[in-house]
Design a protein around this motif. Structure first.
Motif, PDB file in Angstrom:
ATOM      1  N   THR A 193       0.477   4.384   1.980  1.00  9.66           N
ATOM      2  CA  THR A 193       0.534   5.329   3.110  1.00  9.66           C
ATOM      3  C   THR A 193       1.876   5.287   3.852  1.00  9.66           C
ATOM      4  OG1 THR A 193      -1.825   4.956   3.329  1.00  9.66           O
ATOM      5  CG2 THR A 193      -0.752   6.081   5.154  1.00  9.66           C
ATOM      6  N   PHE A 249      -6.217  -8.429  -7.160  1.00  7.57           N
ATOM      7  CA  PHE A 249      -5.022  -8.798  -7.908  1.00  7.57           C
ATOM      8  C   PHE A 249      -3.836  -8.890  -6.956  1.00  7.57           C
ATOM      9  CE2 PHE A 249      -7.912  -6.808 -10.830  1.00  7.57           C
ATOM     10  CZ  PHE A 249      -7.838  -7.624 -11.953  1.00  7.57           C
ATOM     11  N   GLU A 274       0.870  -1.188   0.000  1.00  6.77           N
ATOM     12  CA  GLU A 274       0.000   0.000   0.000  1.00  6.77           C
ATOM     13  C   GLU A 274       0.899   1.227   0.000  1.00  6.77           C
ATOM     14  OE1 GLU A 274      -1.172   1.815   3.561  1.00  6.77           O
ATOM     15  OE2 GLU A 274       1.004   1.671   3.590  1.00  6.77           O
ATOM     16  N   ARG A 312       0.095  -7.563  -3.155  1.00  6.06           N
ATOM     17  CA  ARG A 312      -0.450  -8.323  -2.018  1.00  6.06           C
ATOM     18  C   ARG A 312      -0.706  -9.745  -2.494  1.00  6.06           C
ATOM     19  NH1 ARG A 312      -5.007  -4.195   0.618  1.00  6.06           N
ATOM     20  NH2 ARG A 312      -3.645  -2.358   0.634  1.00  6.06           N
ATOM     21  N   GLU A 334      -2.793 -12.180  -2.407  1.00  4.64           N
ATOM     22  CA  GLU A 334      -4.170 -12.438  -1.975  1.00  4.64           C
ATOM     23  C   GLU A 334      -4.739 -13.628  -2.729  1.00  4.64           C
ATOM     24  OE1 GLU A 334      -6.664  -9.480  -0.515  1.00  4.64           O
ATOM     25  OE2 GLU A 334      -5.747  -7.918  -1.739  1.00  4.64           O
ATOM     26  N   ARG A 340     -11.552  -1.462   8.716  1.00  4.91           N
ATOM     27  CA  ARG A 340     -10.419  -1.341   7.796  1.00  4.91           C
ATOM     28  C   ARG A 340      -9.373  -2.428   8.069  1.00  4.91           C
ATOM     29  NH1 ARG A 340     -10.469   0.489   3.701  1.00  4.91           N
ATOM     30  NH2 ARG A 340      -8.593   1.718   3.614  1.00  4.91           N
ATOM     31  N   TYR A 366      -5.095   3.253  11.603  1.00  2.00           N
ATOM     32  CA  TYR A 366      -6.205   4.209  11.665  1.00  2.00           C
ATOM     33  C   TYR A 366      -6.635   4.579  13.079  1.00  2.00           C
ATOM     34  CZ  TYR A 366      -6.780   3.323   6.698  1.00  2.00           C
ATOM     35  OH  TYR A 366      -6.570   3.226   5.355  1.00  2.00           O
TER      36      TYR A 366
HETATM   37  P1  HAM Z   1      -6.977  -0.376   1.271  1.00  2.00           P
HETATM   38  O1  HAM Z   1      -8.413  -0.350   1.623  1.00  2.00           O
HETATM   39  O2  HAM Z   1      -6.191  -1.550   1.711  1.00  2.00           O
HETATM   40  O3  HAM Z   1      -6.361   0.957   1.868  1.00  2.00           O
HETATM   41  O4  HAM Z   1      -6.807  -0.220  -0.283  1.00  2.00           O
HETATM   42  C1  HAM Z   1      -7.385   0.865  -0.958  1.00  2.00           C
HETATM   43  C2  HAM Z   1      -8.063   0.384  -2.219  1.00  2.00           C
HETATM   44  O5  HAM Z   1      -7.135  -0.328  -3.034  1.00  2.00           O
HETATM   45  C3  HAM Z   1      -9.189  -0.605  -1.995  1.00  2.00           C
HETATM   46  O6  HAM Z   1     -10.388   0.079  -1.671  1.00  2.00           O
HETATM   47  C4  HAM Z   1      -9.277  -1.258  -3.360  1.00  2.00           C
HETATM   48  O7  HAM Z   1     -10.016  -0.433  -4.249  1.00  2.00           O
HETATM   49  C5  HAM Z   1      -7.836  -1.307  -3.790  1.00  2.00           C
HETATM   50  N1  HAM Z   1      -7.260  -2.642  -3.523  1.00  2.00           N
HETATM   51  C6  HAM Z   1      -6.797  -3.124  -2.356  1.00  2.00           C
HETATM   52  N2  HAM Z   1      -6.339  -4.368  -2.516  1.00  2.00           N
HETATM   53  C7  HAM Z   1      -6.508  -4.697  -3.807  1.00  2.00           C
HETATM   54  C8  HAM Z   1      -6.238  -5.850  -4.600  1.00  2.00           C
HETATM   55  N3  HAM Z   1      -5.659  -6.932  -4.084  1.00  2.00           N
HETATM   56  N4  HAM Z   1      -6.566  -5.831  -5.915  1.00  2.00           N
HETATM   57  C9  HAM Z   1      -7.135  -4.735  -6.467  1.00  2.00           C
HETATM   58  N5  HAM Z   1      -7.420  -3.609  -5.762  1.00  2.00           N
HETATM   59  C10 HAM Z   1      -7.116  -3.586  -4.454  1.00  2.00           C
HETATM   60  C11 HAM Z   1      -5.066   1.317   1.737  1.00  2.00           C
HETATM   61  O8  HAM Z   1      -4.270   0.750   1.025  1.00  2.00           O
HETATM   62  C12 HAM Z   1      -4.710   2.560   2.512  1.00  2.00           C
HETATM   63  N6  HAM Z   1      -3.281   2.820   2.327  1.00  2.00           N
HETATM   64  C13 HAM Z   1      -5.572   3.735   2.074  1.00  2.00           C
HETATM   65  C14 HAM Z   1      -5.238   4.973   2.829  1.00  2.00           C
HETATM   66  C15 HAM Z   1      -4.509   6.027   2.381  1.00  2.00           C
HETATM   67  N7  HAM Z   1      -5.587   5.238   4.072  1.00  2.00           N
HETATM   68  C16 HAM Z   1      -5.100   6.425   4.412  1.00  2.00           C
HETATM   69  N8  HAM Z   1      -4.421   6.898   3.394  1.00  2.00           N
END
Ligand code: HAM
Length: 438
Positions: free
Chosen positions: A85, A123, A83, A114, A116, A259, A264
Motif C-alpha cells: 500500500t 514466510f 507490504e 517481513r 516474522e 489490523r 486504516y
Molecule cells: P496484511 O494483512 O498485512 O495487509 O497482508 C495481507 C495478506 O498478506 C495477509 O492476509 C496474508 O494473506 C498475506 N501475508 C501477510 N504476511 C504474510 C507472511 N509473513 N507470509 C505469508 N503471507 C503473508 C497488508 O499488507 C495491506 N497492505 C493490505 C491492504 C491493501 N490494505 C489496504 N490496501
C-alpha cells in the motif's frame, strides 16, 4: 556456518512442478481486478525507510520488529517493502496519477519481506496480490473493493472462506476510544510486554493486535472501537453493510479486528479460511485509509484496498484439492538420429514453435532408446524420429504417445502448413479413443 545450498529461513524456491500453479493464480487475480477497472502498477522492491515509518506506523509489529532495513552505500536507510500500500501510494503521488480522472484504480503483484517468526503460512519473503483505489470516499467504494476480493476467491474456486468486517473509526472518534482503552488497560500496564508498554501512550489500539499471549489475555475483554464510532463513521459502516447485503455478500461483524497496520480508518476486513488442520488462515485483508496520502506528502485523498497472500491462497487450494489447469507439456519431441538429422530436428522444432506448439528436440546426441525414455519422462504427446531415410524421403512418422497411432507427415517445405492439421486430427482421434475406453 550457513550452508550456502540452503535458502535463507522463511524463503522458498518455487519449482517447475509448482510454478505453473503460481502463473495461473497470479494471472487470474490480475485479470479479475482488470474486470473491475484496476490496472497493474509495478513499484520498486525497496523504498526509503521513512515511507513505511510514516504510513504503516512506528508502533506496529511490521515496522518495529519485522522490517528488513539497511543502510545503502550512501548511508541512506532503505527497507525491503513489507507490504504494497505505501509504495503504491508513493508511486501514485510521485507520478501524478492521482491528478488524473478519479477514482484511480491500481492493482499489483509483488514480493514482500517481513522478518516474522516461522509458522505455518508465514514466510519472510512472500507474495501479495493487491489493489488500491483512490478518491472514492463513499461506502459503495468499500462494498466494491470487498466484492472484488470475494470474486477473487470465487474465480479460484476457493470454498468456505468467511468475510469478517469491522469499523475502526476516524482519528476523531478514536481519541475517545483511546481514553477508554487506556483506562481499561491501566491496572495491567506493568504486565504488558515491553513493546505494548511503549504503545500504551503512543498508540494503545495497537496493543489489541499484539501476538504475545500475556497481552492477548489482558486485552480479552477490552472495550471495542465499534462502540465509540462517531455518527459519520457509524453511518458509513451501516451503509457498507446494507450494500453488502444487497449484493448477497455474506459477512460477520467482528469488532475485534484492528489490523496490523496503522493507516486504516473506518472499514477494515479480513477473509479467513480453515486449513486442513482446522486452524484459521487469514487469506487476505484490507480496508479504508483516509490520511495516508497526506501523511507521505500527497493530497488529501482517501484510499481503500486489500491484499491477499499468494502462498496462503495456494496452500488453501492444495488443502481443498482445487483443480488447476493442466500443466503444459511438450506437444512434439523430435528424435534425430545422426548429425544431419539433428540440424533438421532443430529447424523443424522452430517451425513447430512458430505454429504455437510446444516442441523440443534432442540436444545431447543420445541413442534412440535414451531419447524415447526422455520424451516419455517429460510427458511428450507426440514423437517424431528422423534418420537418413526420413531426410531422403522428406517424410516422417508422427507417433501419438497416448495410443501409439502413427501418422505420416511431410517434413519438406510444406511441413509447417500440414503439421497443425495433422496434430489436431490426431489429437481428436486420441480423445475419441480415450472416450471409448471410459
Ligand atoms: P496484511 O494483512 O498485512 O495487509 O497482508 C495481507 C495478506 O498478506 C495477509 O492476509 C496474508 O494473506 C498475506 N501475508 C501477510 N504476511 C504474510 C507472511 N509473513 N507470509 C505469508 N503471507 C503473508 C497488508 O499488507 C495491506 N497492505 C493490505 C491492504 C491493501 N490494505 C489496504 N490496501
Amino acid at each position: 556456518m550457513a550452508i550456502i545450498t540452503n535458502a535463507p529461513r522463511g524463503t522458498q524456491d518455487i519449482l517447475p512442478s509448482e510454478s505453473y500453479k503460481w502463473q495461473y493464480v497470479q494471472k487470474t487475480l490480475l485479470e479479475t481486478a482488470n474486470l473491475f477497472g484496476f490496472e497493474e502498477i509495478r513499484t520498486p522492491t525497496f523504498e526509503h525507510t521513512e515511507l513505511f515509518l510514516r504510513s504503516v506506523g512506528e508502533t506496529t509489529d511490521v515496522v518495529n520488529k519485522e522490517m528488513y532495513t539497511f543502510l545503502d552505500k550512501s548511508d541512506r536507510s532503505i527497507t525491503l517493502r513489507p507490504e504494497g500500500t505505501a509504495g503504491v501510494a508513493r508511486a501514485a503521488i510521485q507520478n501524478g496519477l492521482v491528478n488524473n480522472a478519479l477514482p484511480l484504480k491500481l492493482s499489483y503483484m509483488i514480493n514482500c519481506f517481513r522478518y516474522e517468526k516461522r509458522q505455518k503460512g508465514r514466510f519472510r519473503e512472500f507474495n501479495q496480490f493487491g489493489v488500491e483505489m483512490y478518491g472514492a470516499n463513499s461506502p459503495i467504494a468499500d462494498a466494491e473493493i470487498i466484492s472484488l476480493a470475494r470474486e477473487c476467491y470465487n474465480v479460484l474456486n476457493i470454498q468456505n472462506i468467511r468475510l469478517e468486517i469491522n469499523s475502526i473509526g476516524c482519528p476523531e472518534c478514536r481519541k475517545k476510544y483511546h481514553e477508554a482503552l487506556k483506562k481499561y488497560l491501566a491496572e495491567n500496564k506493568e504486565n504488558l510486554c515491553g513493546t505494548c508498554h511503549e504503545r500504551f501512550d503512543k498508540n494503545p489500539m495497537r496493543i489489541l493486535d499484539c501476538k504475545e499471549p500475556k497481552c492477548k489475555e489482558i486485552t480479552k475483554n477490552a472495550p471495542l472501537m465499534l462502540d465509540y464510532l462517531c455518527d459519520d463513521c457509524k453511518n458509513h459502516f451501516e451503509e457498507v453493510k446494507t450494500l453488502l447485503d444487497s449484493a448477497n455478500i455474506e459477512y460477520k461483524v467482528n469488532p475485534t479486528i484492528v489490523r496490523g497496520l496503522d493507516y486504516y480508518t473506518r472499514t477494515v476486513f479480513e477473509f479467513i479460511c480453515k486449513d486442513k488442520d482446522g486452524d484459521d488462515i487469514v487469506a487476505g485483508g484490507g480496508g479504508r485509509y483516509a490520511g495516508l496520502l497526506q501523511e507521505i506528502g500527497g493530497q488529501n485523498l482517501e484510499g481503500i484496498g486489500f491484499a491477499m497472500g499468494i502462498e496462503r491462497i495456494l496452500m488453501i487450494m492444495e488443502d481443498q484439492k482445487t483443480d488447476f489447469p493442466e500443466k503444459q507439456t511438450c506437444d512434439v519431441y523430435i528424435v534425430p538420429m545422426g548429425e544431419k538429422a539433428t540440424v533438421k530436428a532443430f529447424v523443424l522444432a522452430n517451425s513447430l514453435r512458430e505454429e504455437g506448439f510446444f516442441a523440443q528436440c534432442d540436444l545431447l546426441g543420445r541413442s534412440l532408446k535414451a531419447q524415447m525414455k526422455y520424451a516419455d519422462k517429460i510427458g511428450a504427446k507426440y514423437t517424431m524420429v528422423i534418420g537418413d531415410n526420413e531426410l531422403e524421403n522428406e517424410k516422417a512418422q508422427l507417433k501419438c504417445m497416448y495410443n501409439g497411432n502413427i501418422t505420416e507427415i511431410s517434413i519438406g517445405s510444406d511441413f509447417s502448413d500440414k503439421i497443425y492439421e495433422v496434430i489436431m486430427e490426431s489429437s481428436y482421434a486420441a480423445l475419441a479413443d480415450a472416450a471409448e475406453q471410459l
